[in-house]
Design a protein around this motif. Sequence first.
Motif, short mmCIF file in Angstrom:
data_model
loop_
_atom_site.label_atom_id
_atom_site.label_comp_id
_atom_site.label_asym_id
_atom_site.label_seq_id
_atom_site.Cartn_x
_atom_site.Cartn_y
_atom_site.Cartn_z
N LEU A 21 0.82 -1.21 0.00
CA LEU A 21 0.00 0.00 0.00
C LEU A 21 0.86 1.27 0.00
N GLU A 22 1.92 1.27 0.79
CA GLU A 22 2.81 2.43 0.84
C GLU A 22 3.49 2.66 -0.51
N LYS A 23 3.94 1.59 -1.16
CA LYS A 23 4.57 1.72 -2.48
C LYS A 23 3.58 2.22 -3.51
N ALA A 24 2.36 1.70 -3.46
CA ALA A 24 1.33 2.14 -4.40
C ALA A 24 0.98 3.61 -4.18
N THR A 25 0.95 4.03 -2.92
CA THR A 25 0.66 5.43 -2.60
C THR A 25 1.76 6.34 -3.14
N GLU A 26 3.00 5.92 -2.96
CA GLU A 26 4.13 6.70 -3.49
C GLU A 26 4.04 6.84 -5.01
N LYS A 27 3.72 5.73 -5.70
CA LYS A 27 3.59 5.77 -7.15
C LYS A 27 2.45 6.69 -7.57
N TYR A 28 1.35 6.66 -6.82
CA TYR A 28 0.21 7.52 -7.14
C TYR A 28 0.59 8.99 -7.02
N TYR A 29 1.20 9.36 -5.90
CA TYR A 29 1.55 10.76 -5.68
C TYR A 29 2.64 11.25 -6.61
N SER A 30 3.50 10.35 -7.08
CA SER A 30 4.55 10.75 -8.01
C SER A 30 4.03 10.85 -9.44
N GLY A 31 2.81 10.36 -9.68
CA GLY A 31 2.24 10.39 -11.03
C GLY A 31 2.63 9.17 -11.85
N GLU A 32 3.37 8.24 -11.23
CA GLU A 32 3.82 7.04 -11.94
C GLU A 32 2.66 6.08 -12.22
N GLU A 33 1.67 6.05 -11.34
CA GLU A 33 0.50 5.18 -11.49
C GLU A 33 -0.75 6.03 -11.66
N PRO A 34 -1.66 5.60 -12.53
CA PRO A 34 -2.88 6.38 -12.73
C PRO A 34 -3.87 6.17 -11.59
N SER A 35 -4.80 7.09 -11.49
CA SER A 35 -5.89 6.91 -10.53
C SER A 35 -7.12 6.47 -11.32
N PHE A 36 -8.12 5.93 -10.62
CA PHE A 36 -9.31 5.42 -11.28
C PHE A 36 -10.54 6.04 -10.65
N THR A 37 -11.58 6.18 -11.47
CA THR A 37 -12.87 6.62 -10.95
C THR A 37 -13.49 5.47 -10.18
N TRP A 38 -14.49 5.75 -9.36
CA TRP A 38 -15.17 4.70 -8.60
C TRP A 38 -15.80 3.69 -9.57
N GLU A 39 -16.35 4.16 -10.68
CA GLU A 39 -16.95 3.26 -11.67
C GLU A 39 -15.91 2.30 -12.23
N GLN A 40 -14.71 2.81 -12.53
CA GLN A 40 -13.65 1.96 -13.08
C GLN A 40 -13.18 0.95 -12.04
N VAL A 41 -13.12 1.35 -10.78
CA VAL A 41 -12.74 0.42 -9.71
C VAL A 41 -13.75 -0.71 -9.64
N LYS A 42 -15.04 -0.40 -9.70
CA LYS A 42 -16.08 -1.43 -9.64
C LYS A 42 -15.98 -2.38 -10.84
N ILE A 43 -15.75 -1.83 -12.03
CA ILE A 43 -15.61 -2.66 -13.23
C ILE A 43 -14.42 -3.60 -13.09
N ASN A 44 -13.29 -3.06 -12.62
CA ASN A 44 -12.09 -3.88 -12.45
C ASN A 44 -12.31 -4.97 -11.41
N ALA A 45 -12.98 -4.65 -10.32
CA ALA A 45 -13.25 -5.64 -9.28
C ALA A 45 -14.14 -6.75 -9.80
N ARG A 46 -15.14 -6.39 -10.57
CA ARG A 46 -16.04 -7.40 -11.14
C ARG A 46 -15.28 -8.31 -12.11
N LYS A 47 -14.43 -7.70 -12.95
CA LYS A 47 -13.63 -8.50 -13.88
C LYS A 47 -12.75 -9.48 -13.11
N SER A 48 -12.10 -8.99 -12.10
CA SER A 48 -11.21 -9.84 -11.30
C SER A 48 -11.99 -10.97 -10.64
N HIS A 49 -13.14 -10.66 -10.09
CA HIS A 49 -13.96 -11.68 -9.43
C HIS A 49 -14.43 -12.72 -10.45
#
Length: 83
Positions: free
Chosen positions: A50-78
């Motif tokens: 979680l700490e590494k992911a947070t660092e990547k998010y704040y540095s702009g290295e990783e994208p952020s997602f809308t709540w809708e995209q998070v739900k879609i990704n979770a459903r796909k994974s499930h």
Amino acid sequence: MQSTNLQKDKLDLIDKILHTEDQSTLDFLKSILIDENQEFQLSDEQKTILEKATEKYYSGEEPSFTWEQVKINARKSHNEKKS
């Protein structure tokens, strides 16, 4: 007093659960409902991830997602886990 929409949502979910034949889906729902009141704690490994992911998010290295995209990704994974 609960709103009509809330009551309808509950009844729709109950109906879907009643007609579900997939045991993994039922197990998943059961685990969510049973664990709702239990305190959740992350392991040290999960905290590090979680700490590494947070660092990547704040540095702009990783994208952020809308709540809708998070739900879609979770459903796909499930759904992929069920296959």
